[in-house]
Design a protein around this motif. Sequence first.
Motif, PDB file in Angstrom:
ATOM      1  N   PHE A  58       0.802  -0.994   0.072  1.00  0.00           N
ATOM      2  CA  PHE A  58      -0.142  -0.066  -0.039  1.00  0.00           C
ATOM      3  C   PHE A  58       0.794   1.192  -0.107  1.00  0.00           C
ATOM      4  O   PHE A  58       1.648   1.724   0.867  1.00  0.00           O
ATOM      5  CB  PHE A  58      -0.866   0.017   1.287  1.00  0.00           C
ATOM      6  CG  PHE A  58      -1.869   1.091   1.434  1.00  0.00           C
ATOM      7  CD1 PHE A  58      -2.923   1.090   0.203  1.00  0.00           C
ATOM      8  CD2 PHE A  58      -1.839   2.355   2.004  1.00  0.00           C
ATOM      9  CE1 PHE A  58      -4.027   1.953   0.480  1.00  0.00           C
ATOM     10  CE2 PHE A  58      -2.999   3.239   2.048  1.00  0.00           C
ATOM     11  CZ  PHE A  58      -3.943   3.033   1.223  1.00  0.00           C
ATOM     12  N   VAL A  99      -8.045   5.033   3.840  1.00  0.00           N
ATOM     13  CA  VAL A  99      -8.199   4.053   5.439  1.00  0.00           C
ATOM     14  C   VAL A  99      -8.685   5.378   6.446  1.00  0.00           C
ATOM     15  O   VAL A  99      -7.994   6.246   6.807  1.00  0.00           O
ATOM     16  CB  VAL A  99      -7.304   3.569   5.766  1.00  0.00           C
ATOM     17  CG1 VAL A  99      -7.506   3.003   7.139  1.00  0.00           C
ATOM     18  CG2 VAL A  99      -7.007   2.441   4.754  1.00  0.00           C
ATOM     19  N   VAL A 144     -12.779   1.770   5.033  1.00  0.00           N
ATOM     20  CA  VAL A 144     -11.822   1.764   3.848  1.00  0.00           C
ATOM     21  C   VAL A 144     -12.392   2.071   2.740  1.00  0.00           C
ATOM     22  O   VAL A 144     -13.438   1.225   2.195  1.00  0.00           O
ATOM     23  CB  VAL A 144     -11.164   0.290   3.809  1.00  0.00           C
ATOM     24  CG1 VAL A 144     -10.148   0.254   2.418  1.00  0.00           C
ATOM     25  CG2 VAL A 144     -10.377  -0.154   4.877  1.00  0.00           C
ATOM     26  N   ARG A 219      -7.016  -5.618   0.498  1.00  0.00           N
ATOM     27  CA  ARG A 219      -7.062  -6.238   1.886  1.00  0.00           C
ATOM     28  C   ARG A 219      -5.867  -6.788   2.375  1.00  0.00           C
ATOM     29  O   ARG A 219      -5.372  -6.499   3.498  1.00  0.00           O
ATOM     30  CB  ARG A 219      -8.015  -7.284   1.846  1.00  0.00           C
ATOM     31  CG  ARG A 219      -8.387  -7.868   3.299  1.00  0.00           C
ATOM     32  CD  ARG A 219      -9.407  -9.287   3.181  1.00  0.00           C
ATOM     33  NE  ARG A 219      -8.612 -10.290   2.692  1.00  0.00           N
ATOM     34  CZ  ARG A 219      -7.512 -11.001   3.168  1.00  0.00           C
ATOM     35  NH1 ARG A 219      -7.115 -11.094   4.463  1.00  0.00           N
ATOM     36  NH2 ARG A 219      -6.997 -11.964   2.541  1.00  0.00           N
ATOM     37  N   LEU A 222      -3.080  -4.024   3.181  1.00  0.00           N
ATOM     38  CA  LEU A 222      -3.397  -3.215   4.529  1.00  0.00           C
ATOM     39  C   LEU A 222      -3.103  -4.115   5.619  1.00  0.00           C
ATOM     40  O   LEU A 222      -3.468  -3.965   6.818  1.00  0.00           O
ATOM     41  CB  LEU A 222      -4.709  -2.710   4.247  1.00  0.00           C
ATOM     42  CG  LEU A 222      -5.131  -1.563   3.444  1.00  0.00           C
ATOM     43  CD1 LEU A 222      -6.455  -1.325   3.294  1.00  0.00           C
ATOM     44  CD2 LEU A 222      -4.399  -0.101   3.647  1.00  0.00           C
ATOM     45  N   TYR A 224      -5.392  -6.861   6.659  1.00  0.00           N
ATOM     46  CA  TYR A 224      -6.384  -7.080   7.618  1.00  0.00           C
ATOM     47  C   TYR A 224      -6.488  -8.647   7.261  1.00  0.00           C
ATOM     48  O   TYR A 224      -6.503  -9.242   5.960  1.00  0.00           O
ATOM     49  CB  TYR A 224      -7.496  -6.487   7.030  1.00  0.00           C
ATOM     50  CG  TYR A 224      -7.629  -4.953   7.111  1.00  0.00           C
ATOM     51  CD1 TYR A 224      -7.138  -4.368   8.618  1.00  0.00           C
ATOM     52  CD2 TYR A 224      -7.849  -4.089   6.285  1.00  0.00           C
ATOM     53  CE1 TYR A 224      -7.193  -3.144   8.854  1.00  0.00           C
ATOM     54  CE2 TYR A 224      -7.909  -2.705   6.464  1.00  0.00           C
ATOM     55  CZ  TYR A 224      -7.802  -2.175   7.554  1.00  0.00           C
ATOM     56  OH  TYR A 224      -7.617  -0.738   8.006  1.00  0.00           O
TER      57      TYR A 224
END
Length: 588
Positions: A58, A99, A144, A219, A222, A224
Amino acid sequence: MNVAAPAAGSGATIGRCAGEATMKRAVAVLVVIAAAAAPGPLGRSDAVGDSSQRVPTFHPIACPDGVFPDDRVVDCGYVVVPEDRREPNGRLIRVAAAVVHATSPDPGEPIVFLGGGPSFGAISDFALGGYFADWATAEEHDLVLVDTRGTGISRPRLGCRELDRAEVRAFYAGRFVNSEALRIFGHALDRCWERYTERGIDLADYNTHQSAADLEALRRALGYDQWNLLAVSADGTLGLTYMRRFPGGIRSAIIDSGMAPNALWGLDYHVGTVRILNRVFAGCRANAACRSTYPGLRRLFERKSRQLKRDPVVVTIPRMRPEPVRLLVDEAGIYSDAISLIYPGDQFSPSQIPGVLAFAWKVAHGHLKRPYRRLLGTGPMENSHSQDFLAGGKTMSYVCRDNVRFITWEDRREAADAAPPFARRFLRRGFDLAAGNNDPRSPAGCRHWPVGRAGHRQHELVVSAIPTLVLANRYDLAVPPRMVRPMLPGLSRSTYVVLPAAFHLSLAFFTNGNECAREIATDFLVSPETAPDTSCVDSLPRLDYTPRRTTSPLAPGCSDRYGPATGSRVIGIPCRDRNVLWALTRTW
């Protein structure tokens, strides 16, 4: 499946405003955000990172100015992904996200937000200032906001300014308003197509299948393990495709006013909106005062529509600027126009249903000139510049590849039987781009946007055991319940809720019944494995069909078929701003 449906680093500060002013600002800011603080074009040589790496990166960028309040911590950035994943060493693109960090010291699992359109970027003032405004639950999760490929500050962004100019030309050109729309919009699409393909962009790759893989890359970038999916409006299709392709990363899903992948573009829309108009007629008949004021309204309106099918009427708009125009009113036309006026009101504006009934009554009795002159106003028809913040090229790729080209002749015949006023439009060669309709998202328009057709699975029912909350609205002209319901048979652990007097976007702060929808959604997010309590729906007020003496026969100047006439006002916000809001909530 549980059913609760009624029987009958941030940018500059934006202070939150209360009431109608908040909606105005949320809508108005949409016009300028797409150009602000956007990353430059991405070619093969200047890509950051290796798109083939195991975990995507990212990459941080500055957030757009004027989008996020100073009291929120926001990180903006992008992931680099292949334009075509079948060619991982080919052209690379950027998919951007913001975010918005939770304010709670103990946040829940993040929520990924897909803003609809399907070409409206979620990184906008509308997200926090309109959709999530004043919802405490939203502040307890990282939000997000994703600008899906081809939209917002992702690069490339596929806006088609040619379509904005075509709207104005089509209105004035030809013998009647929009009678040359097929030719004019076809040329506009050709020019937009050529402009992007000459840059080496493969427009066929800006589709739902690739966008779902982008979400998974984001995803992972980031960090998660799982997130909660919240997909609205036309991005319901993307949300459900993501659920099918990458279920492991999704804790729960909320589909708010979302279109099902297996719905039929155009066909189900018109069938669904005709049903909404018939619901309005039924509501009037069930109300003693309305029934007395407009006796036999549906029967009279249908009889007049059949007369106009045989003998269309020409209405001249002599005061239209800069020159008079002529309008051909036929059966499909009066249905489209009556439908386009339906608005059940919101937290800041009254219901416009009385105006719909007055319009239908007048045209049913042959009084066409005055209502239509009020409907179109005096103009001039102006460039809405909607492509400054929407991306028509992305919409065309999505619509043509993932939906329209699946429509069969049998589908069209069935829709013609279900919605007789539109039968001629459905059964002609370019059924949704002719006879005064300026919408290129149709087989006729897709002939100018040759992106092929997706695999059959894209248009099939999504089967998923992910806990899902599906929200719909009884008077939704953006995504009618008819376009939502086809997803339900495949969702084995879903709860379906219909708000009884709402328009579009059940969770948005201005929508009728949003407090109940938010209560249900909050309960669901806390414990997706348990069916949420939906009892608040039963206590929500229904529409009141009692005629109002002060009701004008028609709120002038806003028609989905013709576009905005400047200077008029409806539903509590300027007509032009309402057109912007509709562009968001409808399907550009």
